[in-house]
Design a protein around this motif. Sequence first.
Motif, PDB file in Angstrom:
ATOM      1  N   MET A   1       0.853  -1.196   0.000  1.00 23.87           N
ATOM      2  CA  MET A   1       0.000   0.000   0.000  1.00 23.87           C
ATOM      3  C   MET A   1       0.885   1.241   0.000  1.00 23.87           C
ATOM      4  SD  MET A   1      -2.994   1.091   2.693  1.00 23.87           S
ATOM      5  CE  MET A   1      -1.868   1.273   4.087  1.00 23.87           C
ATOM      6  N   ASN A   2       0.777   2.036  -1.068  1.00 22.87           N
ATOM      7  CA  ASN A   2       1.593   3.235  -1.184  1.00 22.87           C
ATOM      8  C   ASN A   2       0.901   4.478  -0.644  1.00 22.87           C
ATOM      9  OD1 ASN A   2       3.743   1.894  -2.530  1.00 22.87           O
ATOM     10  ND2 ASN A   2       2.550   1.928  -4.420  1.00 22.87           N
ATOM     11  N   GLY A   3      -0.426   4.392  -0.484  1.00 26.59           N
ATOM     12  CA  GLY A   3      -1.168   5.538  -0.002  1.00 26.59           C
ATOM     13  C   GLY A   3      -1.340   5.531   1.499  1.00 26.59           C
ATOM     14  N   SER A   4      -2.354   6.245   1.967  1.00 23.41           N
ATOM     15  CA  SER A   4      -2.569   6.403   3.395  1.00 23.41           C
ATOM     16  C   SER A   4      -4.038   6.211   3.747  1.00 23.41           C
ATOM     17  CB  SER A   4      -2.148   7.801   3.854  1.00 23.41           C
ATOM     18  OG  SER A   4      -0.748   7.965   3.806  1.00 23.41           O
ATOM     19  N   LEU A   5      -4.252   5.573   4.898  1.00 24.86           N
ATOM     20  CA  LEU A   5      -5.577   5.490   5.491  1.00 24.86           C
ATOM     21  C   LEU A   5      -5.617   6.387   6.720  1.00 24.86           C
ATOM     22  CD1 LEU A   5      -6.085   1.601   5.603  1.00 24.86           C
ATOM     23  CD2 LEU A   5      -6.504   3.161   3.693  1.00 24.86           C
ATOM     24  N   TYR A   6      -6.690   7.137   6.848  1.00 20.49           N
ATOM     25  CA  TYR A   6      -6.943   7.930   8.040  1.00 20.49           C
ATOM     26  C   TYR A   6      -8.275   7.450   8.601  1.00 20.49           C
ATOM     27  CZ  TYR A   6      -3.237  10.861   6.180  1.00 20.49           C
ATOM     28  OH  TYR A   6      -2.033  11.314   5.687  1.00 20.49           O
ATOM     29  N   LEU A   7      -8.232   6.727   9.700  1.00 17.46           N
ATOM     30  CA  LEU A   7      -9.421   6.095  10.257  1.00 17.46           C
ATOM     31  C   LEU A   7      -9.765   6.760  11.576  1.00 17.46           C
ATOM     32  CD1 LEU A   7      -8.467   2.380   9.513  1.00 17.46           C
ATOM     33  CD2 LEU A   7      -9.661   4.025   8.032  1.00 17.46           C
ATOM     34  N   ALA A   8     -10.986   7.293  11.658  1.00 19.59           N
ATOM     35  CA  ALA A   8     -11.390   8.086  12.809  1.00 19.59           C
ATOM     36  C   ALA A   8     -12.564   7.443  13.531  1.00 19.59           C
ATOM     37  CB  ALA A   8     -11.749   9.505  12.365  1.00 19.59           C
ATOM     38  N   GLY A   9     -12.741   7.849  14.799  1.00 21.08           N
ATOM     39  CA  GLY A   9     -13.670   7.176  15.686  1.00 21.08           C
ATOM     40  C   GLY A   9     -15.116   7.591  15.609  1.00 21.08           C
ATOM     41  N   GLY A  10     -15.458   8.563  14.780  1.00 22.87           N
ATOM     42  CA  GLY A  10     -16.858   8.904  14.597  1.00 22.87           C
ATOM     43  C   GLY A  10     -17.370  10.033  15.462  1.00 22.87           C
ATOM     44  N   GLY A  11     -16.479  10.842  16.009  1.00 23.07           N
ATOM     45  CA  GLY A  11     -16.899  12.017  16.763  1.00 23.07           C
ATOM     46  C   GLY A  11     -17.105  13.202  15.835  1.00 23.07           C
ATOM     47  N   SER A  12     -17.193  14.390  16.404  1.00 20.15           N
ATOM     48  CA  SER A  12     -17.335  15.606  15.609  1.00 20.15           C
ATOM     49  C   SER A  12     -16.001  15.930  14.923  1.00 20.15           C
ATOM     50  CB  SER A  12     -17.739  16.770  16.501  1.00 20.15           C
ATOM     51  OG  SER A  12     -16.673  17.088  17.402  1.00 20.15           O
ATOM     52  N   ALA A  13     -16.067  16.861  13.976  1.00 21.23           N
ATOM     53  CA  ALA A  13     -14.838  17.294  13.318  1.00 21.23           C
ATOM     54  C   ALA A  13     -13.849  17.864  14.331  1.00 21.23           C
ATOM     55  CB  ALA A  13     -15.155  18.333  12.242  1.00 21.23           C
ATOM     56  N   ARG A  14     -14.355  18.559  15.331  1.00 16.78           N
ATOM     57  CA  ARG A  14     -13.480  19.112  16.361  1.00 16.78           C
ATOM     58  C   ARG A  14     -12.815  18.001  17.153  1.00 16.78           C
ATOM     59  NH1 ARG A  14     -11.366  23.901  16.350  1.00 16.78           N
ATOM     60  NH2 ARG A  14     -13.394  24.793  15.790  1.00 16.78           N
ATOM     61  N   GLN A  15     -13.571  16.959  17.505  1.00 17.26           N
ATOM     62  CA  GLN A  15     -12.982  15.826  18.220  1.00 17.26           C
ATOM     63  C   GLN A  15     -11.942  15.105  17.371  1.00 17.26           C
ATOM     64  OE1 GLN A  15     -16.945  14.070  19.188  1.00 17.26           O
ATOM     65  NE2 GLN A  15     -16.045  13.692  21.208  1.00 17.26           N
ATOM     66  N   GLU A  16     -12.204  15.013  16.074  1.00 17.84           N
ATOM     67  CA  GLU A  16     -11.323  14.270  15.161  1.00 17.84           C
ATOM     68  C   GLU A  16     -10.306  15.169  14.475  1.00 17.84           C
ATOM     69  OE1 GLU A  16     -14.655  10.996  13.606  1.00 17.84           O
ATOM     70  OE2 GLU A  16     -13.538  12.228  12.195  1.00 17.84           O
ATOM     71  N   GLN A  17     -10.122  16.380  14.949  1.00 17.67           N
ATOM     72  CA  GLN A  17      -9.387  17.367  14.167  1.00 17.67           C
ATOM     73  C   GLN A  17      -7.961  16.940  13.817  1.00 17.67           C
ATOM     74  OE1 GLN A  17      -8.063  21.100  16.156  1.00 17.67           O
ATOM     75  NE2 GLN A  17      -9.404  20.437  17.829  1.00 17.67           N
ATOM     76  N   ARG A  18      -7.311  16.171  14.674  1.00 18.78           N
ATOM     77  CA  ARG A  18      -5.953  15.720  14.320  1.00 18.78           C
ATOM     78  C   ARG A  18      -5.982  14.821  13.096  1.00 18.78           C
ATOM     79  NH1 ARG A  18      -2.514  14.421  19.873  1.00 18.78           N
ATOM     80  NH2 ARG A  18      -3.107  16.297  21.031  1.00 18.78           N
ATOM     81  N   VAL A  19      -7.016  14.015  12.995  1.00 20.36           N
ATOM     82  CA  VAL A  19      -7.152  13.126  11.842  1.00 20.36           C
ATOM     83  C   VAL A  19      -7.485  13.943  10.589  1.00 20.36           C
ATOM     84  CG1 VAL A  19      -8.258  11.055  10.952  1.00 20.36           C
ATOM     85  CG2 VAL A  19      -8.000  11.353  13.420  1.00 20.36           C
ATOM     86  N   TRP A  20      -8.427  14.864  10.720  1.00 18.41           N
ATOM     87  CA  TRP A  20      -8.818  15.691   9.575  1.00 18.41           C
ATOM     88  C   TRP A  20      -7.656  16.533   9.074  1.00 18.41           C
ATOM     89  CZ3 TRP A  20     -14.251  17.630   8.375  1.00 18.41           C
ATOM     90  CH2 TRP A  20     -15.216  16.701   8.773  1.00 18.41           C
ATOM     91  N   ARG A  21      -6.915  17.152   9.991  1.00 15.96           N
ATOM     92  CA  ARG A  21      -5.812  18.019   9.556  1.00 15.96           C
ATOM     93  C   ARG A  21      -4.751  17.217   8.809  1.00 15.96           C
ATOM     94  NH1 ARG A  21      -6.807  22.904  11.576  1.00 15.96           N
ATOM     95  NH2 ARG A  21      -7.882  23.086  13.595  1.00 15.96           N
ATOM     96  N   ALA A  22      -4.476  16.007   9.285  1.00 15.45           N
ATOM     97  CA  ALA A  22      -3.496  15.158   8.608  1.00 15.45           C
ATOM     98  C   ALA A  22      -4.020  14.707   7.249  1.00 15.45           C
ATOM     99  CB  ALA A  22      -3.153  13.952   9.480  1.00 15.45           C
ATOM    100  N   ALA A  23      -5.293  14.305   7.194  1.00 15.39           N
ATOM    101  CA  ALA A  23      -5.864  13.780   5.951  1.00 15.39           C
ATOM    102  C   ALA A  23      -5.966  14.852   4.868  1.00 15.39           C
ATOM    103  CB  ALA A  23      -7.233  13.178   6.222  1.00 15.39           C
ATOM    104  N   PHE A  24      -6.329  16.074   5.256  1.00 13.46           N
ATOM    105  CA  PHE A  24      -6.545  17.142   4.272  1.00 13.46           C
ATOM    106  C   PHE A  24      -5.279  17.928   3.945  1.00 13.46           C
ATOM    107  CE2 PHE A  24     -10.994  16.536   5.491  1.00 13.46           C
ATOM    108  CZ  PHE A  24     -11.644  16.703   4.281  1.00 13.46           C
ATOM    109  N   ARG A  25      -4.205  17.686   4.674  1.00 12.78           N
ATOM    110  CA  ARG A  25      -2.994  18.478   4.473  1.00 12.78           C
ATOM    111  C   ARG A  25      -2.445  18.315   3.051  1.00 12.78           C
ATOM    112  NH1 ARG A  25      -0.094  16.624   8.541  1.00 12.78           N
ATOM    113  NH2 ARG A  25      -1.011  18.164   9.956  1.00 12.78           N
ATOM    114  N   GLY A  26      -2.382  19.430   2.327  1.00  7.87           N
ATOM    115  CA  GLY A  26      -1.746  19.438   1.016  1.00  7.87           C
ATOM    116  C   GLY A  26      -2.557  18.842  -0.118  1.00  7.87           C
ATOM    117  N   VAL A  27      -3.832  18.500   0.109  1.00  5.02           N
ATOM    118  CA  VAL A  27      -4.600  17.864  -0.954  1.00  5.02           C
ATOM    119  C   VAL A  27      -5.195  18.906  -1.891  1.00  5.02           C
ATOM    120  CG1 VAL A  27      -5.133  15.868   0.492  1.00  5.02           C
ATOM    121  CG2 VAL A  27      -6.769  17.761   0.371  1.00  5.02           C
ATOM    122  N   GLN A  28      -5.451  18.482  -3.126  1.00  2.00           N
ATOM    123  CA  GLN A  28      -6.044  19.347  -4.132  1.00  2.00           C
ATOM    124  C   GLN A  28      -7.468  18.914  -4.466  1.00  2.00           C
ATOM    125  OE1 GLN A  28      -4.503  22.068  -5.563  1.00  2.00           O
ATOM    126  NE2 GLN A  28      -2.855  21.732  -4.083  1.00  2.00           N
TER     127      GLN A  28
END
Length: 225
Positions: A1-28
């Motif tokens: 697997m060359n890509g990345s999985l970001y798997l989050a626990g199902g809380g709000s965006a604020r609760q999951e913000q570390r996951v969201w920030r990593a997943a969305f970083r640098g994407v187009q």
Amino acid sequence: MNGSLYLAGGGSARQEQRVWRAAFRGVQRVVHWPFALPDDRIGGAPQWLRTSLAELDIEVRVDVWFSLDGHRPAELAGTDLLFVSGGTTSKLARHVHRHGFDRAVRDHVAAGGRYYGGSAGAVLAGESIAIVALADDDADATTDDRGLGLLPTLAVLPHADTVGVERQHAWSTALGRPLLAVPEAGGVHVTGTTCTVLGPDPVHVVDGAGRVTYLPGDRIPLDGQ
């Protein structure tokens, strides 16, 4: 697997913000699949995601696919992040398999793409979605338990902090596989054979009667990958 999985626990965006920030970083280019939701709520998905991203000061353009009807697997080519949100896991899995997008998602990640799964989307990343028949009374998951196989060694249990430890042990034993127990305020980043806890809350691996705690920054071994 060359890509990345970001798997989050199902809380709000604020609760999951570390996951969201990593997943969305640098994407187009981002594609959002919201069809785990009840049909009458899918139309509200774009506003929910816009509001959630604004709360985190994340600016990115998102293409929302309300259904896979009318789309072809080849359309995922060039997508940086596939964002698969929550709802009913069996409904999500059935839709993806029926339209032949399971292979397309695996190809997307194999080619270096990113996959975010929150709640149902996180469960779908595993080899089997059978955990939701136990955890969510999602009986349809017993009819067809196929996941995407992106994380074949573990069953993903989101919302784990809302479930007693004894039940987690019982579910792991019943399924005959370890559970990646992810709290609502947390998640993991998987790339290659490395699974790193993003936090802020710890993640647990429950294997039968055993339970190991992993803190933010810890790496979880993925045997067999």
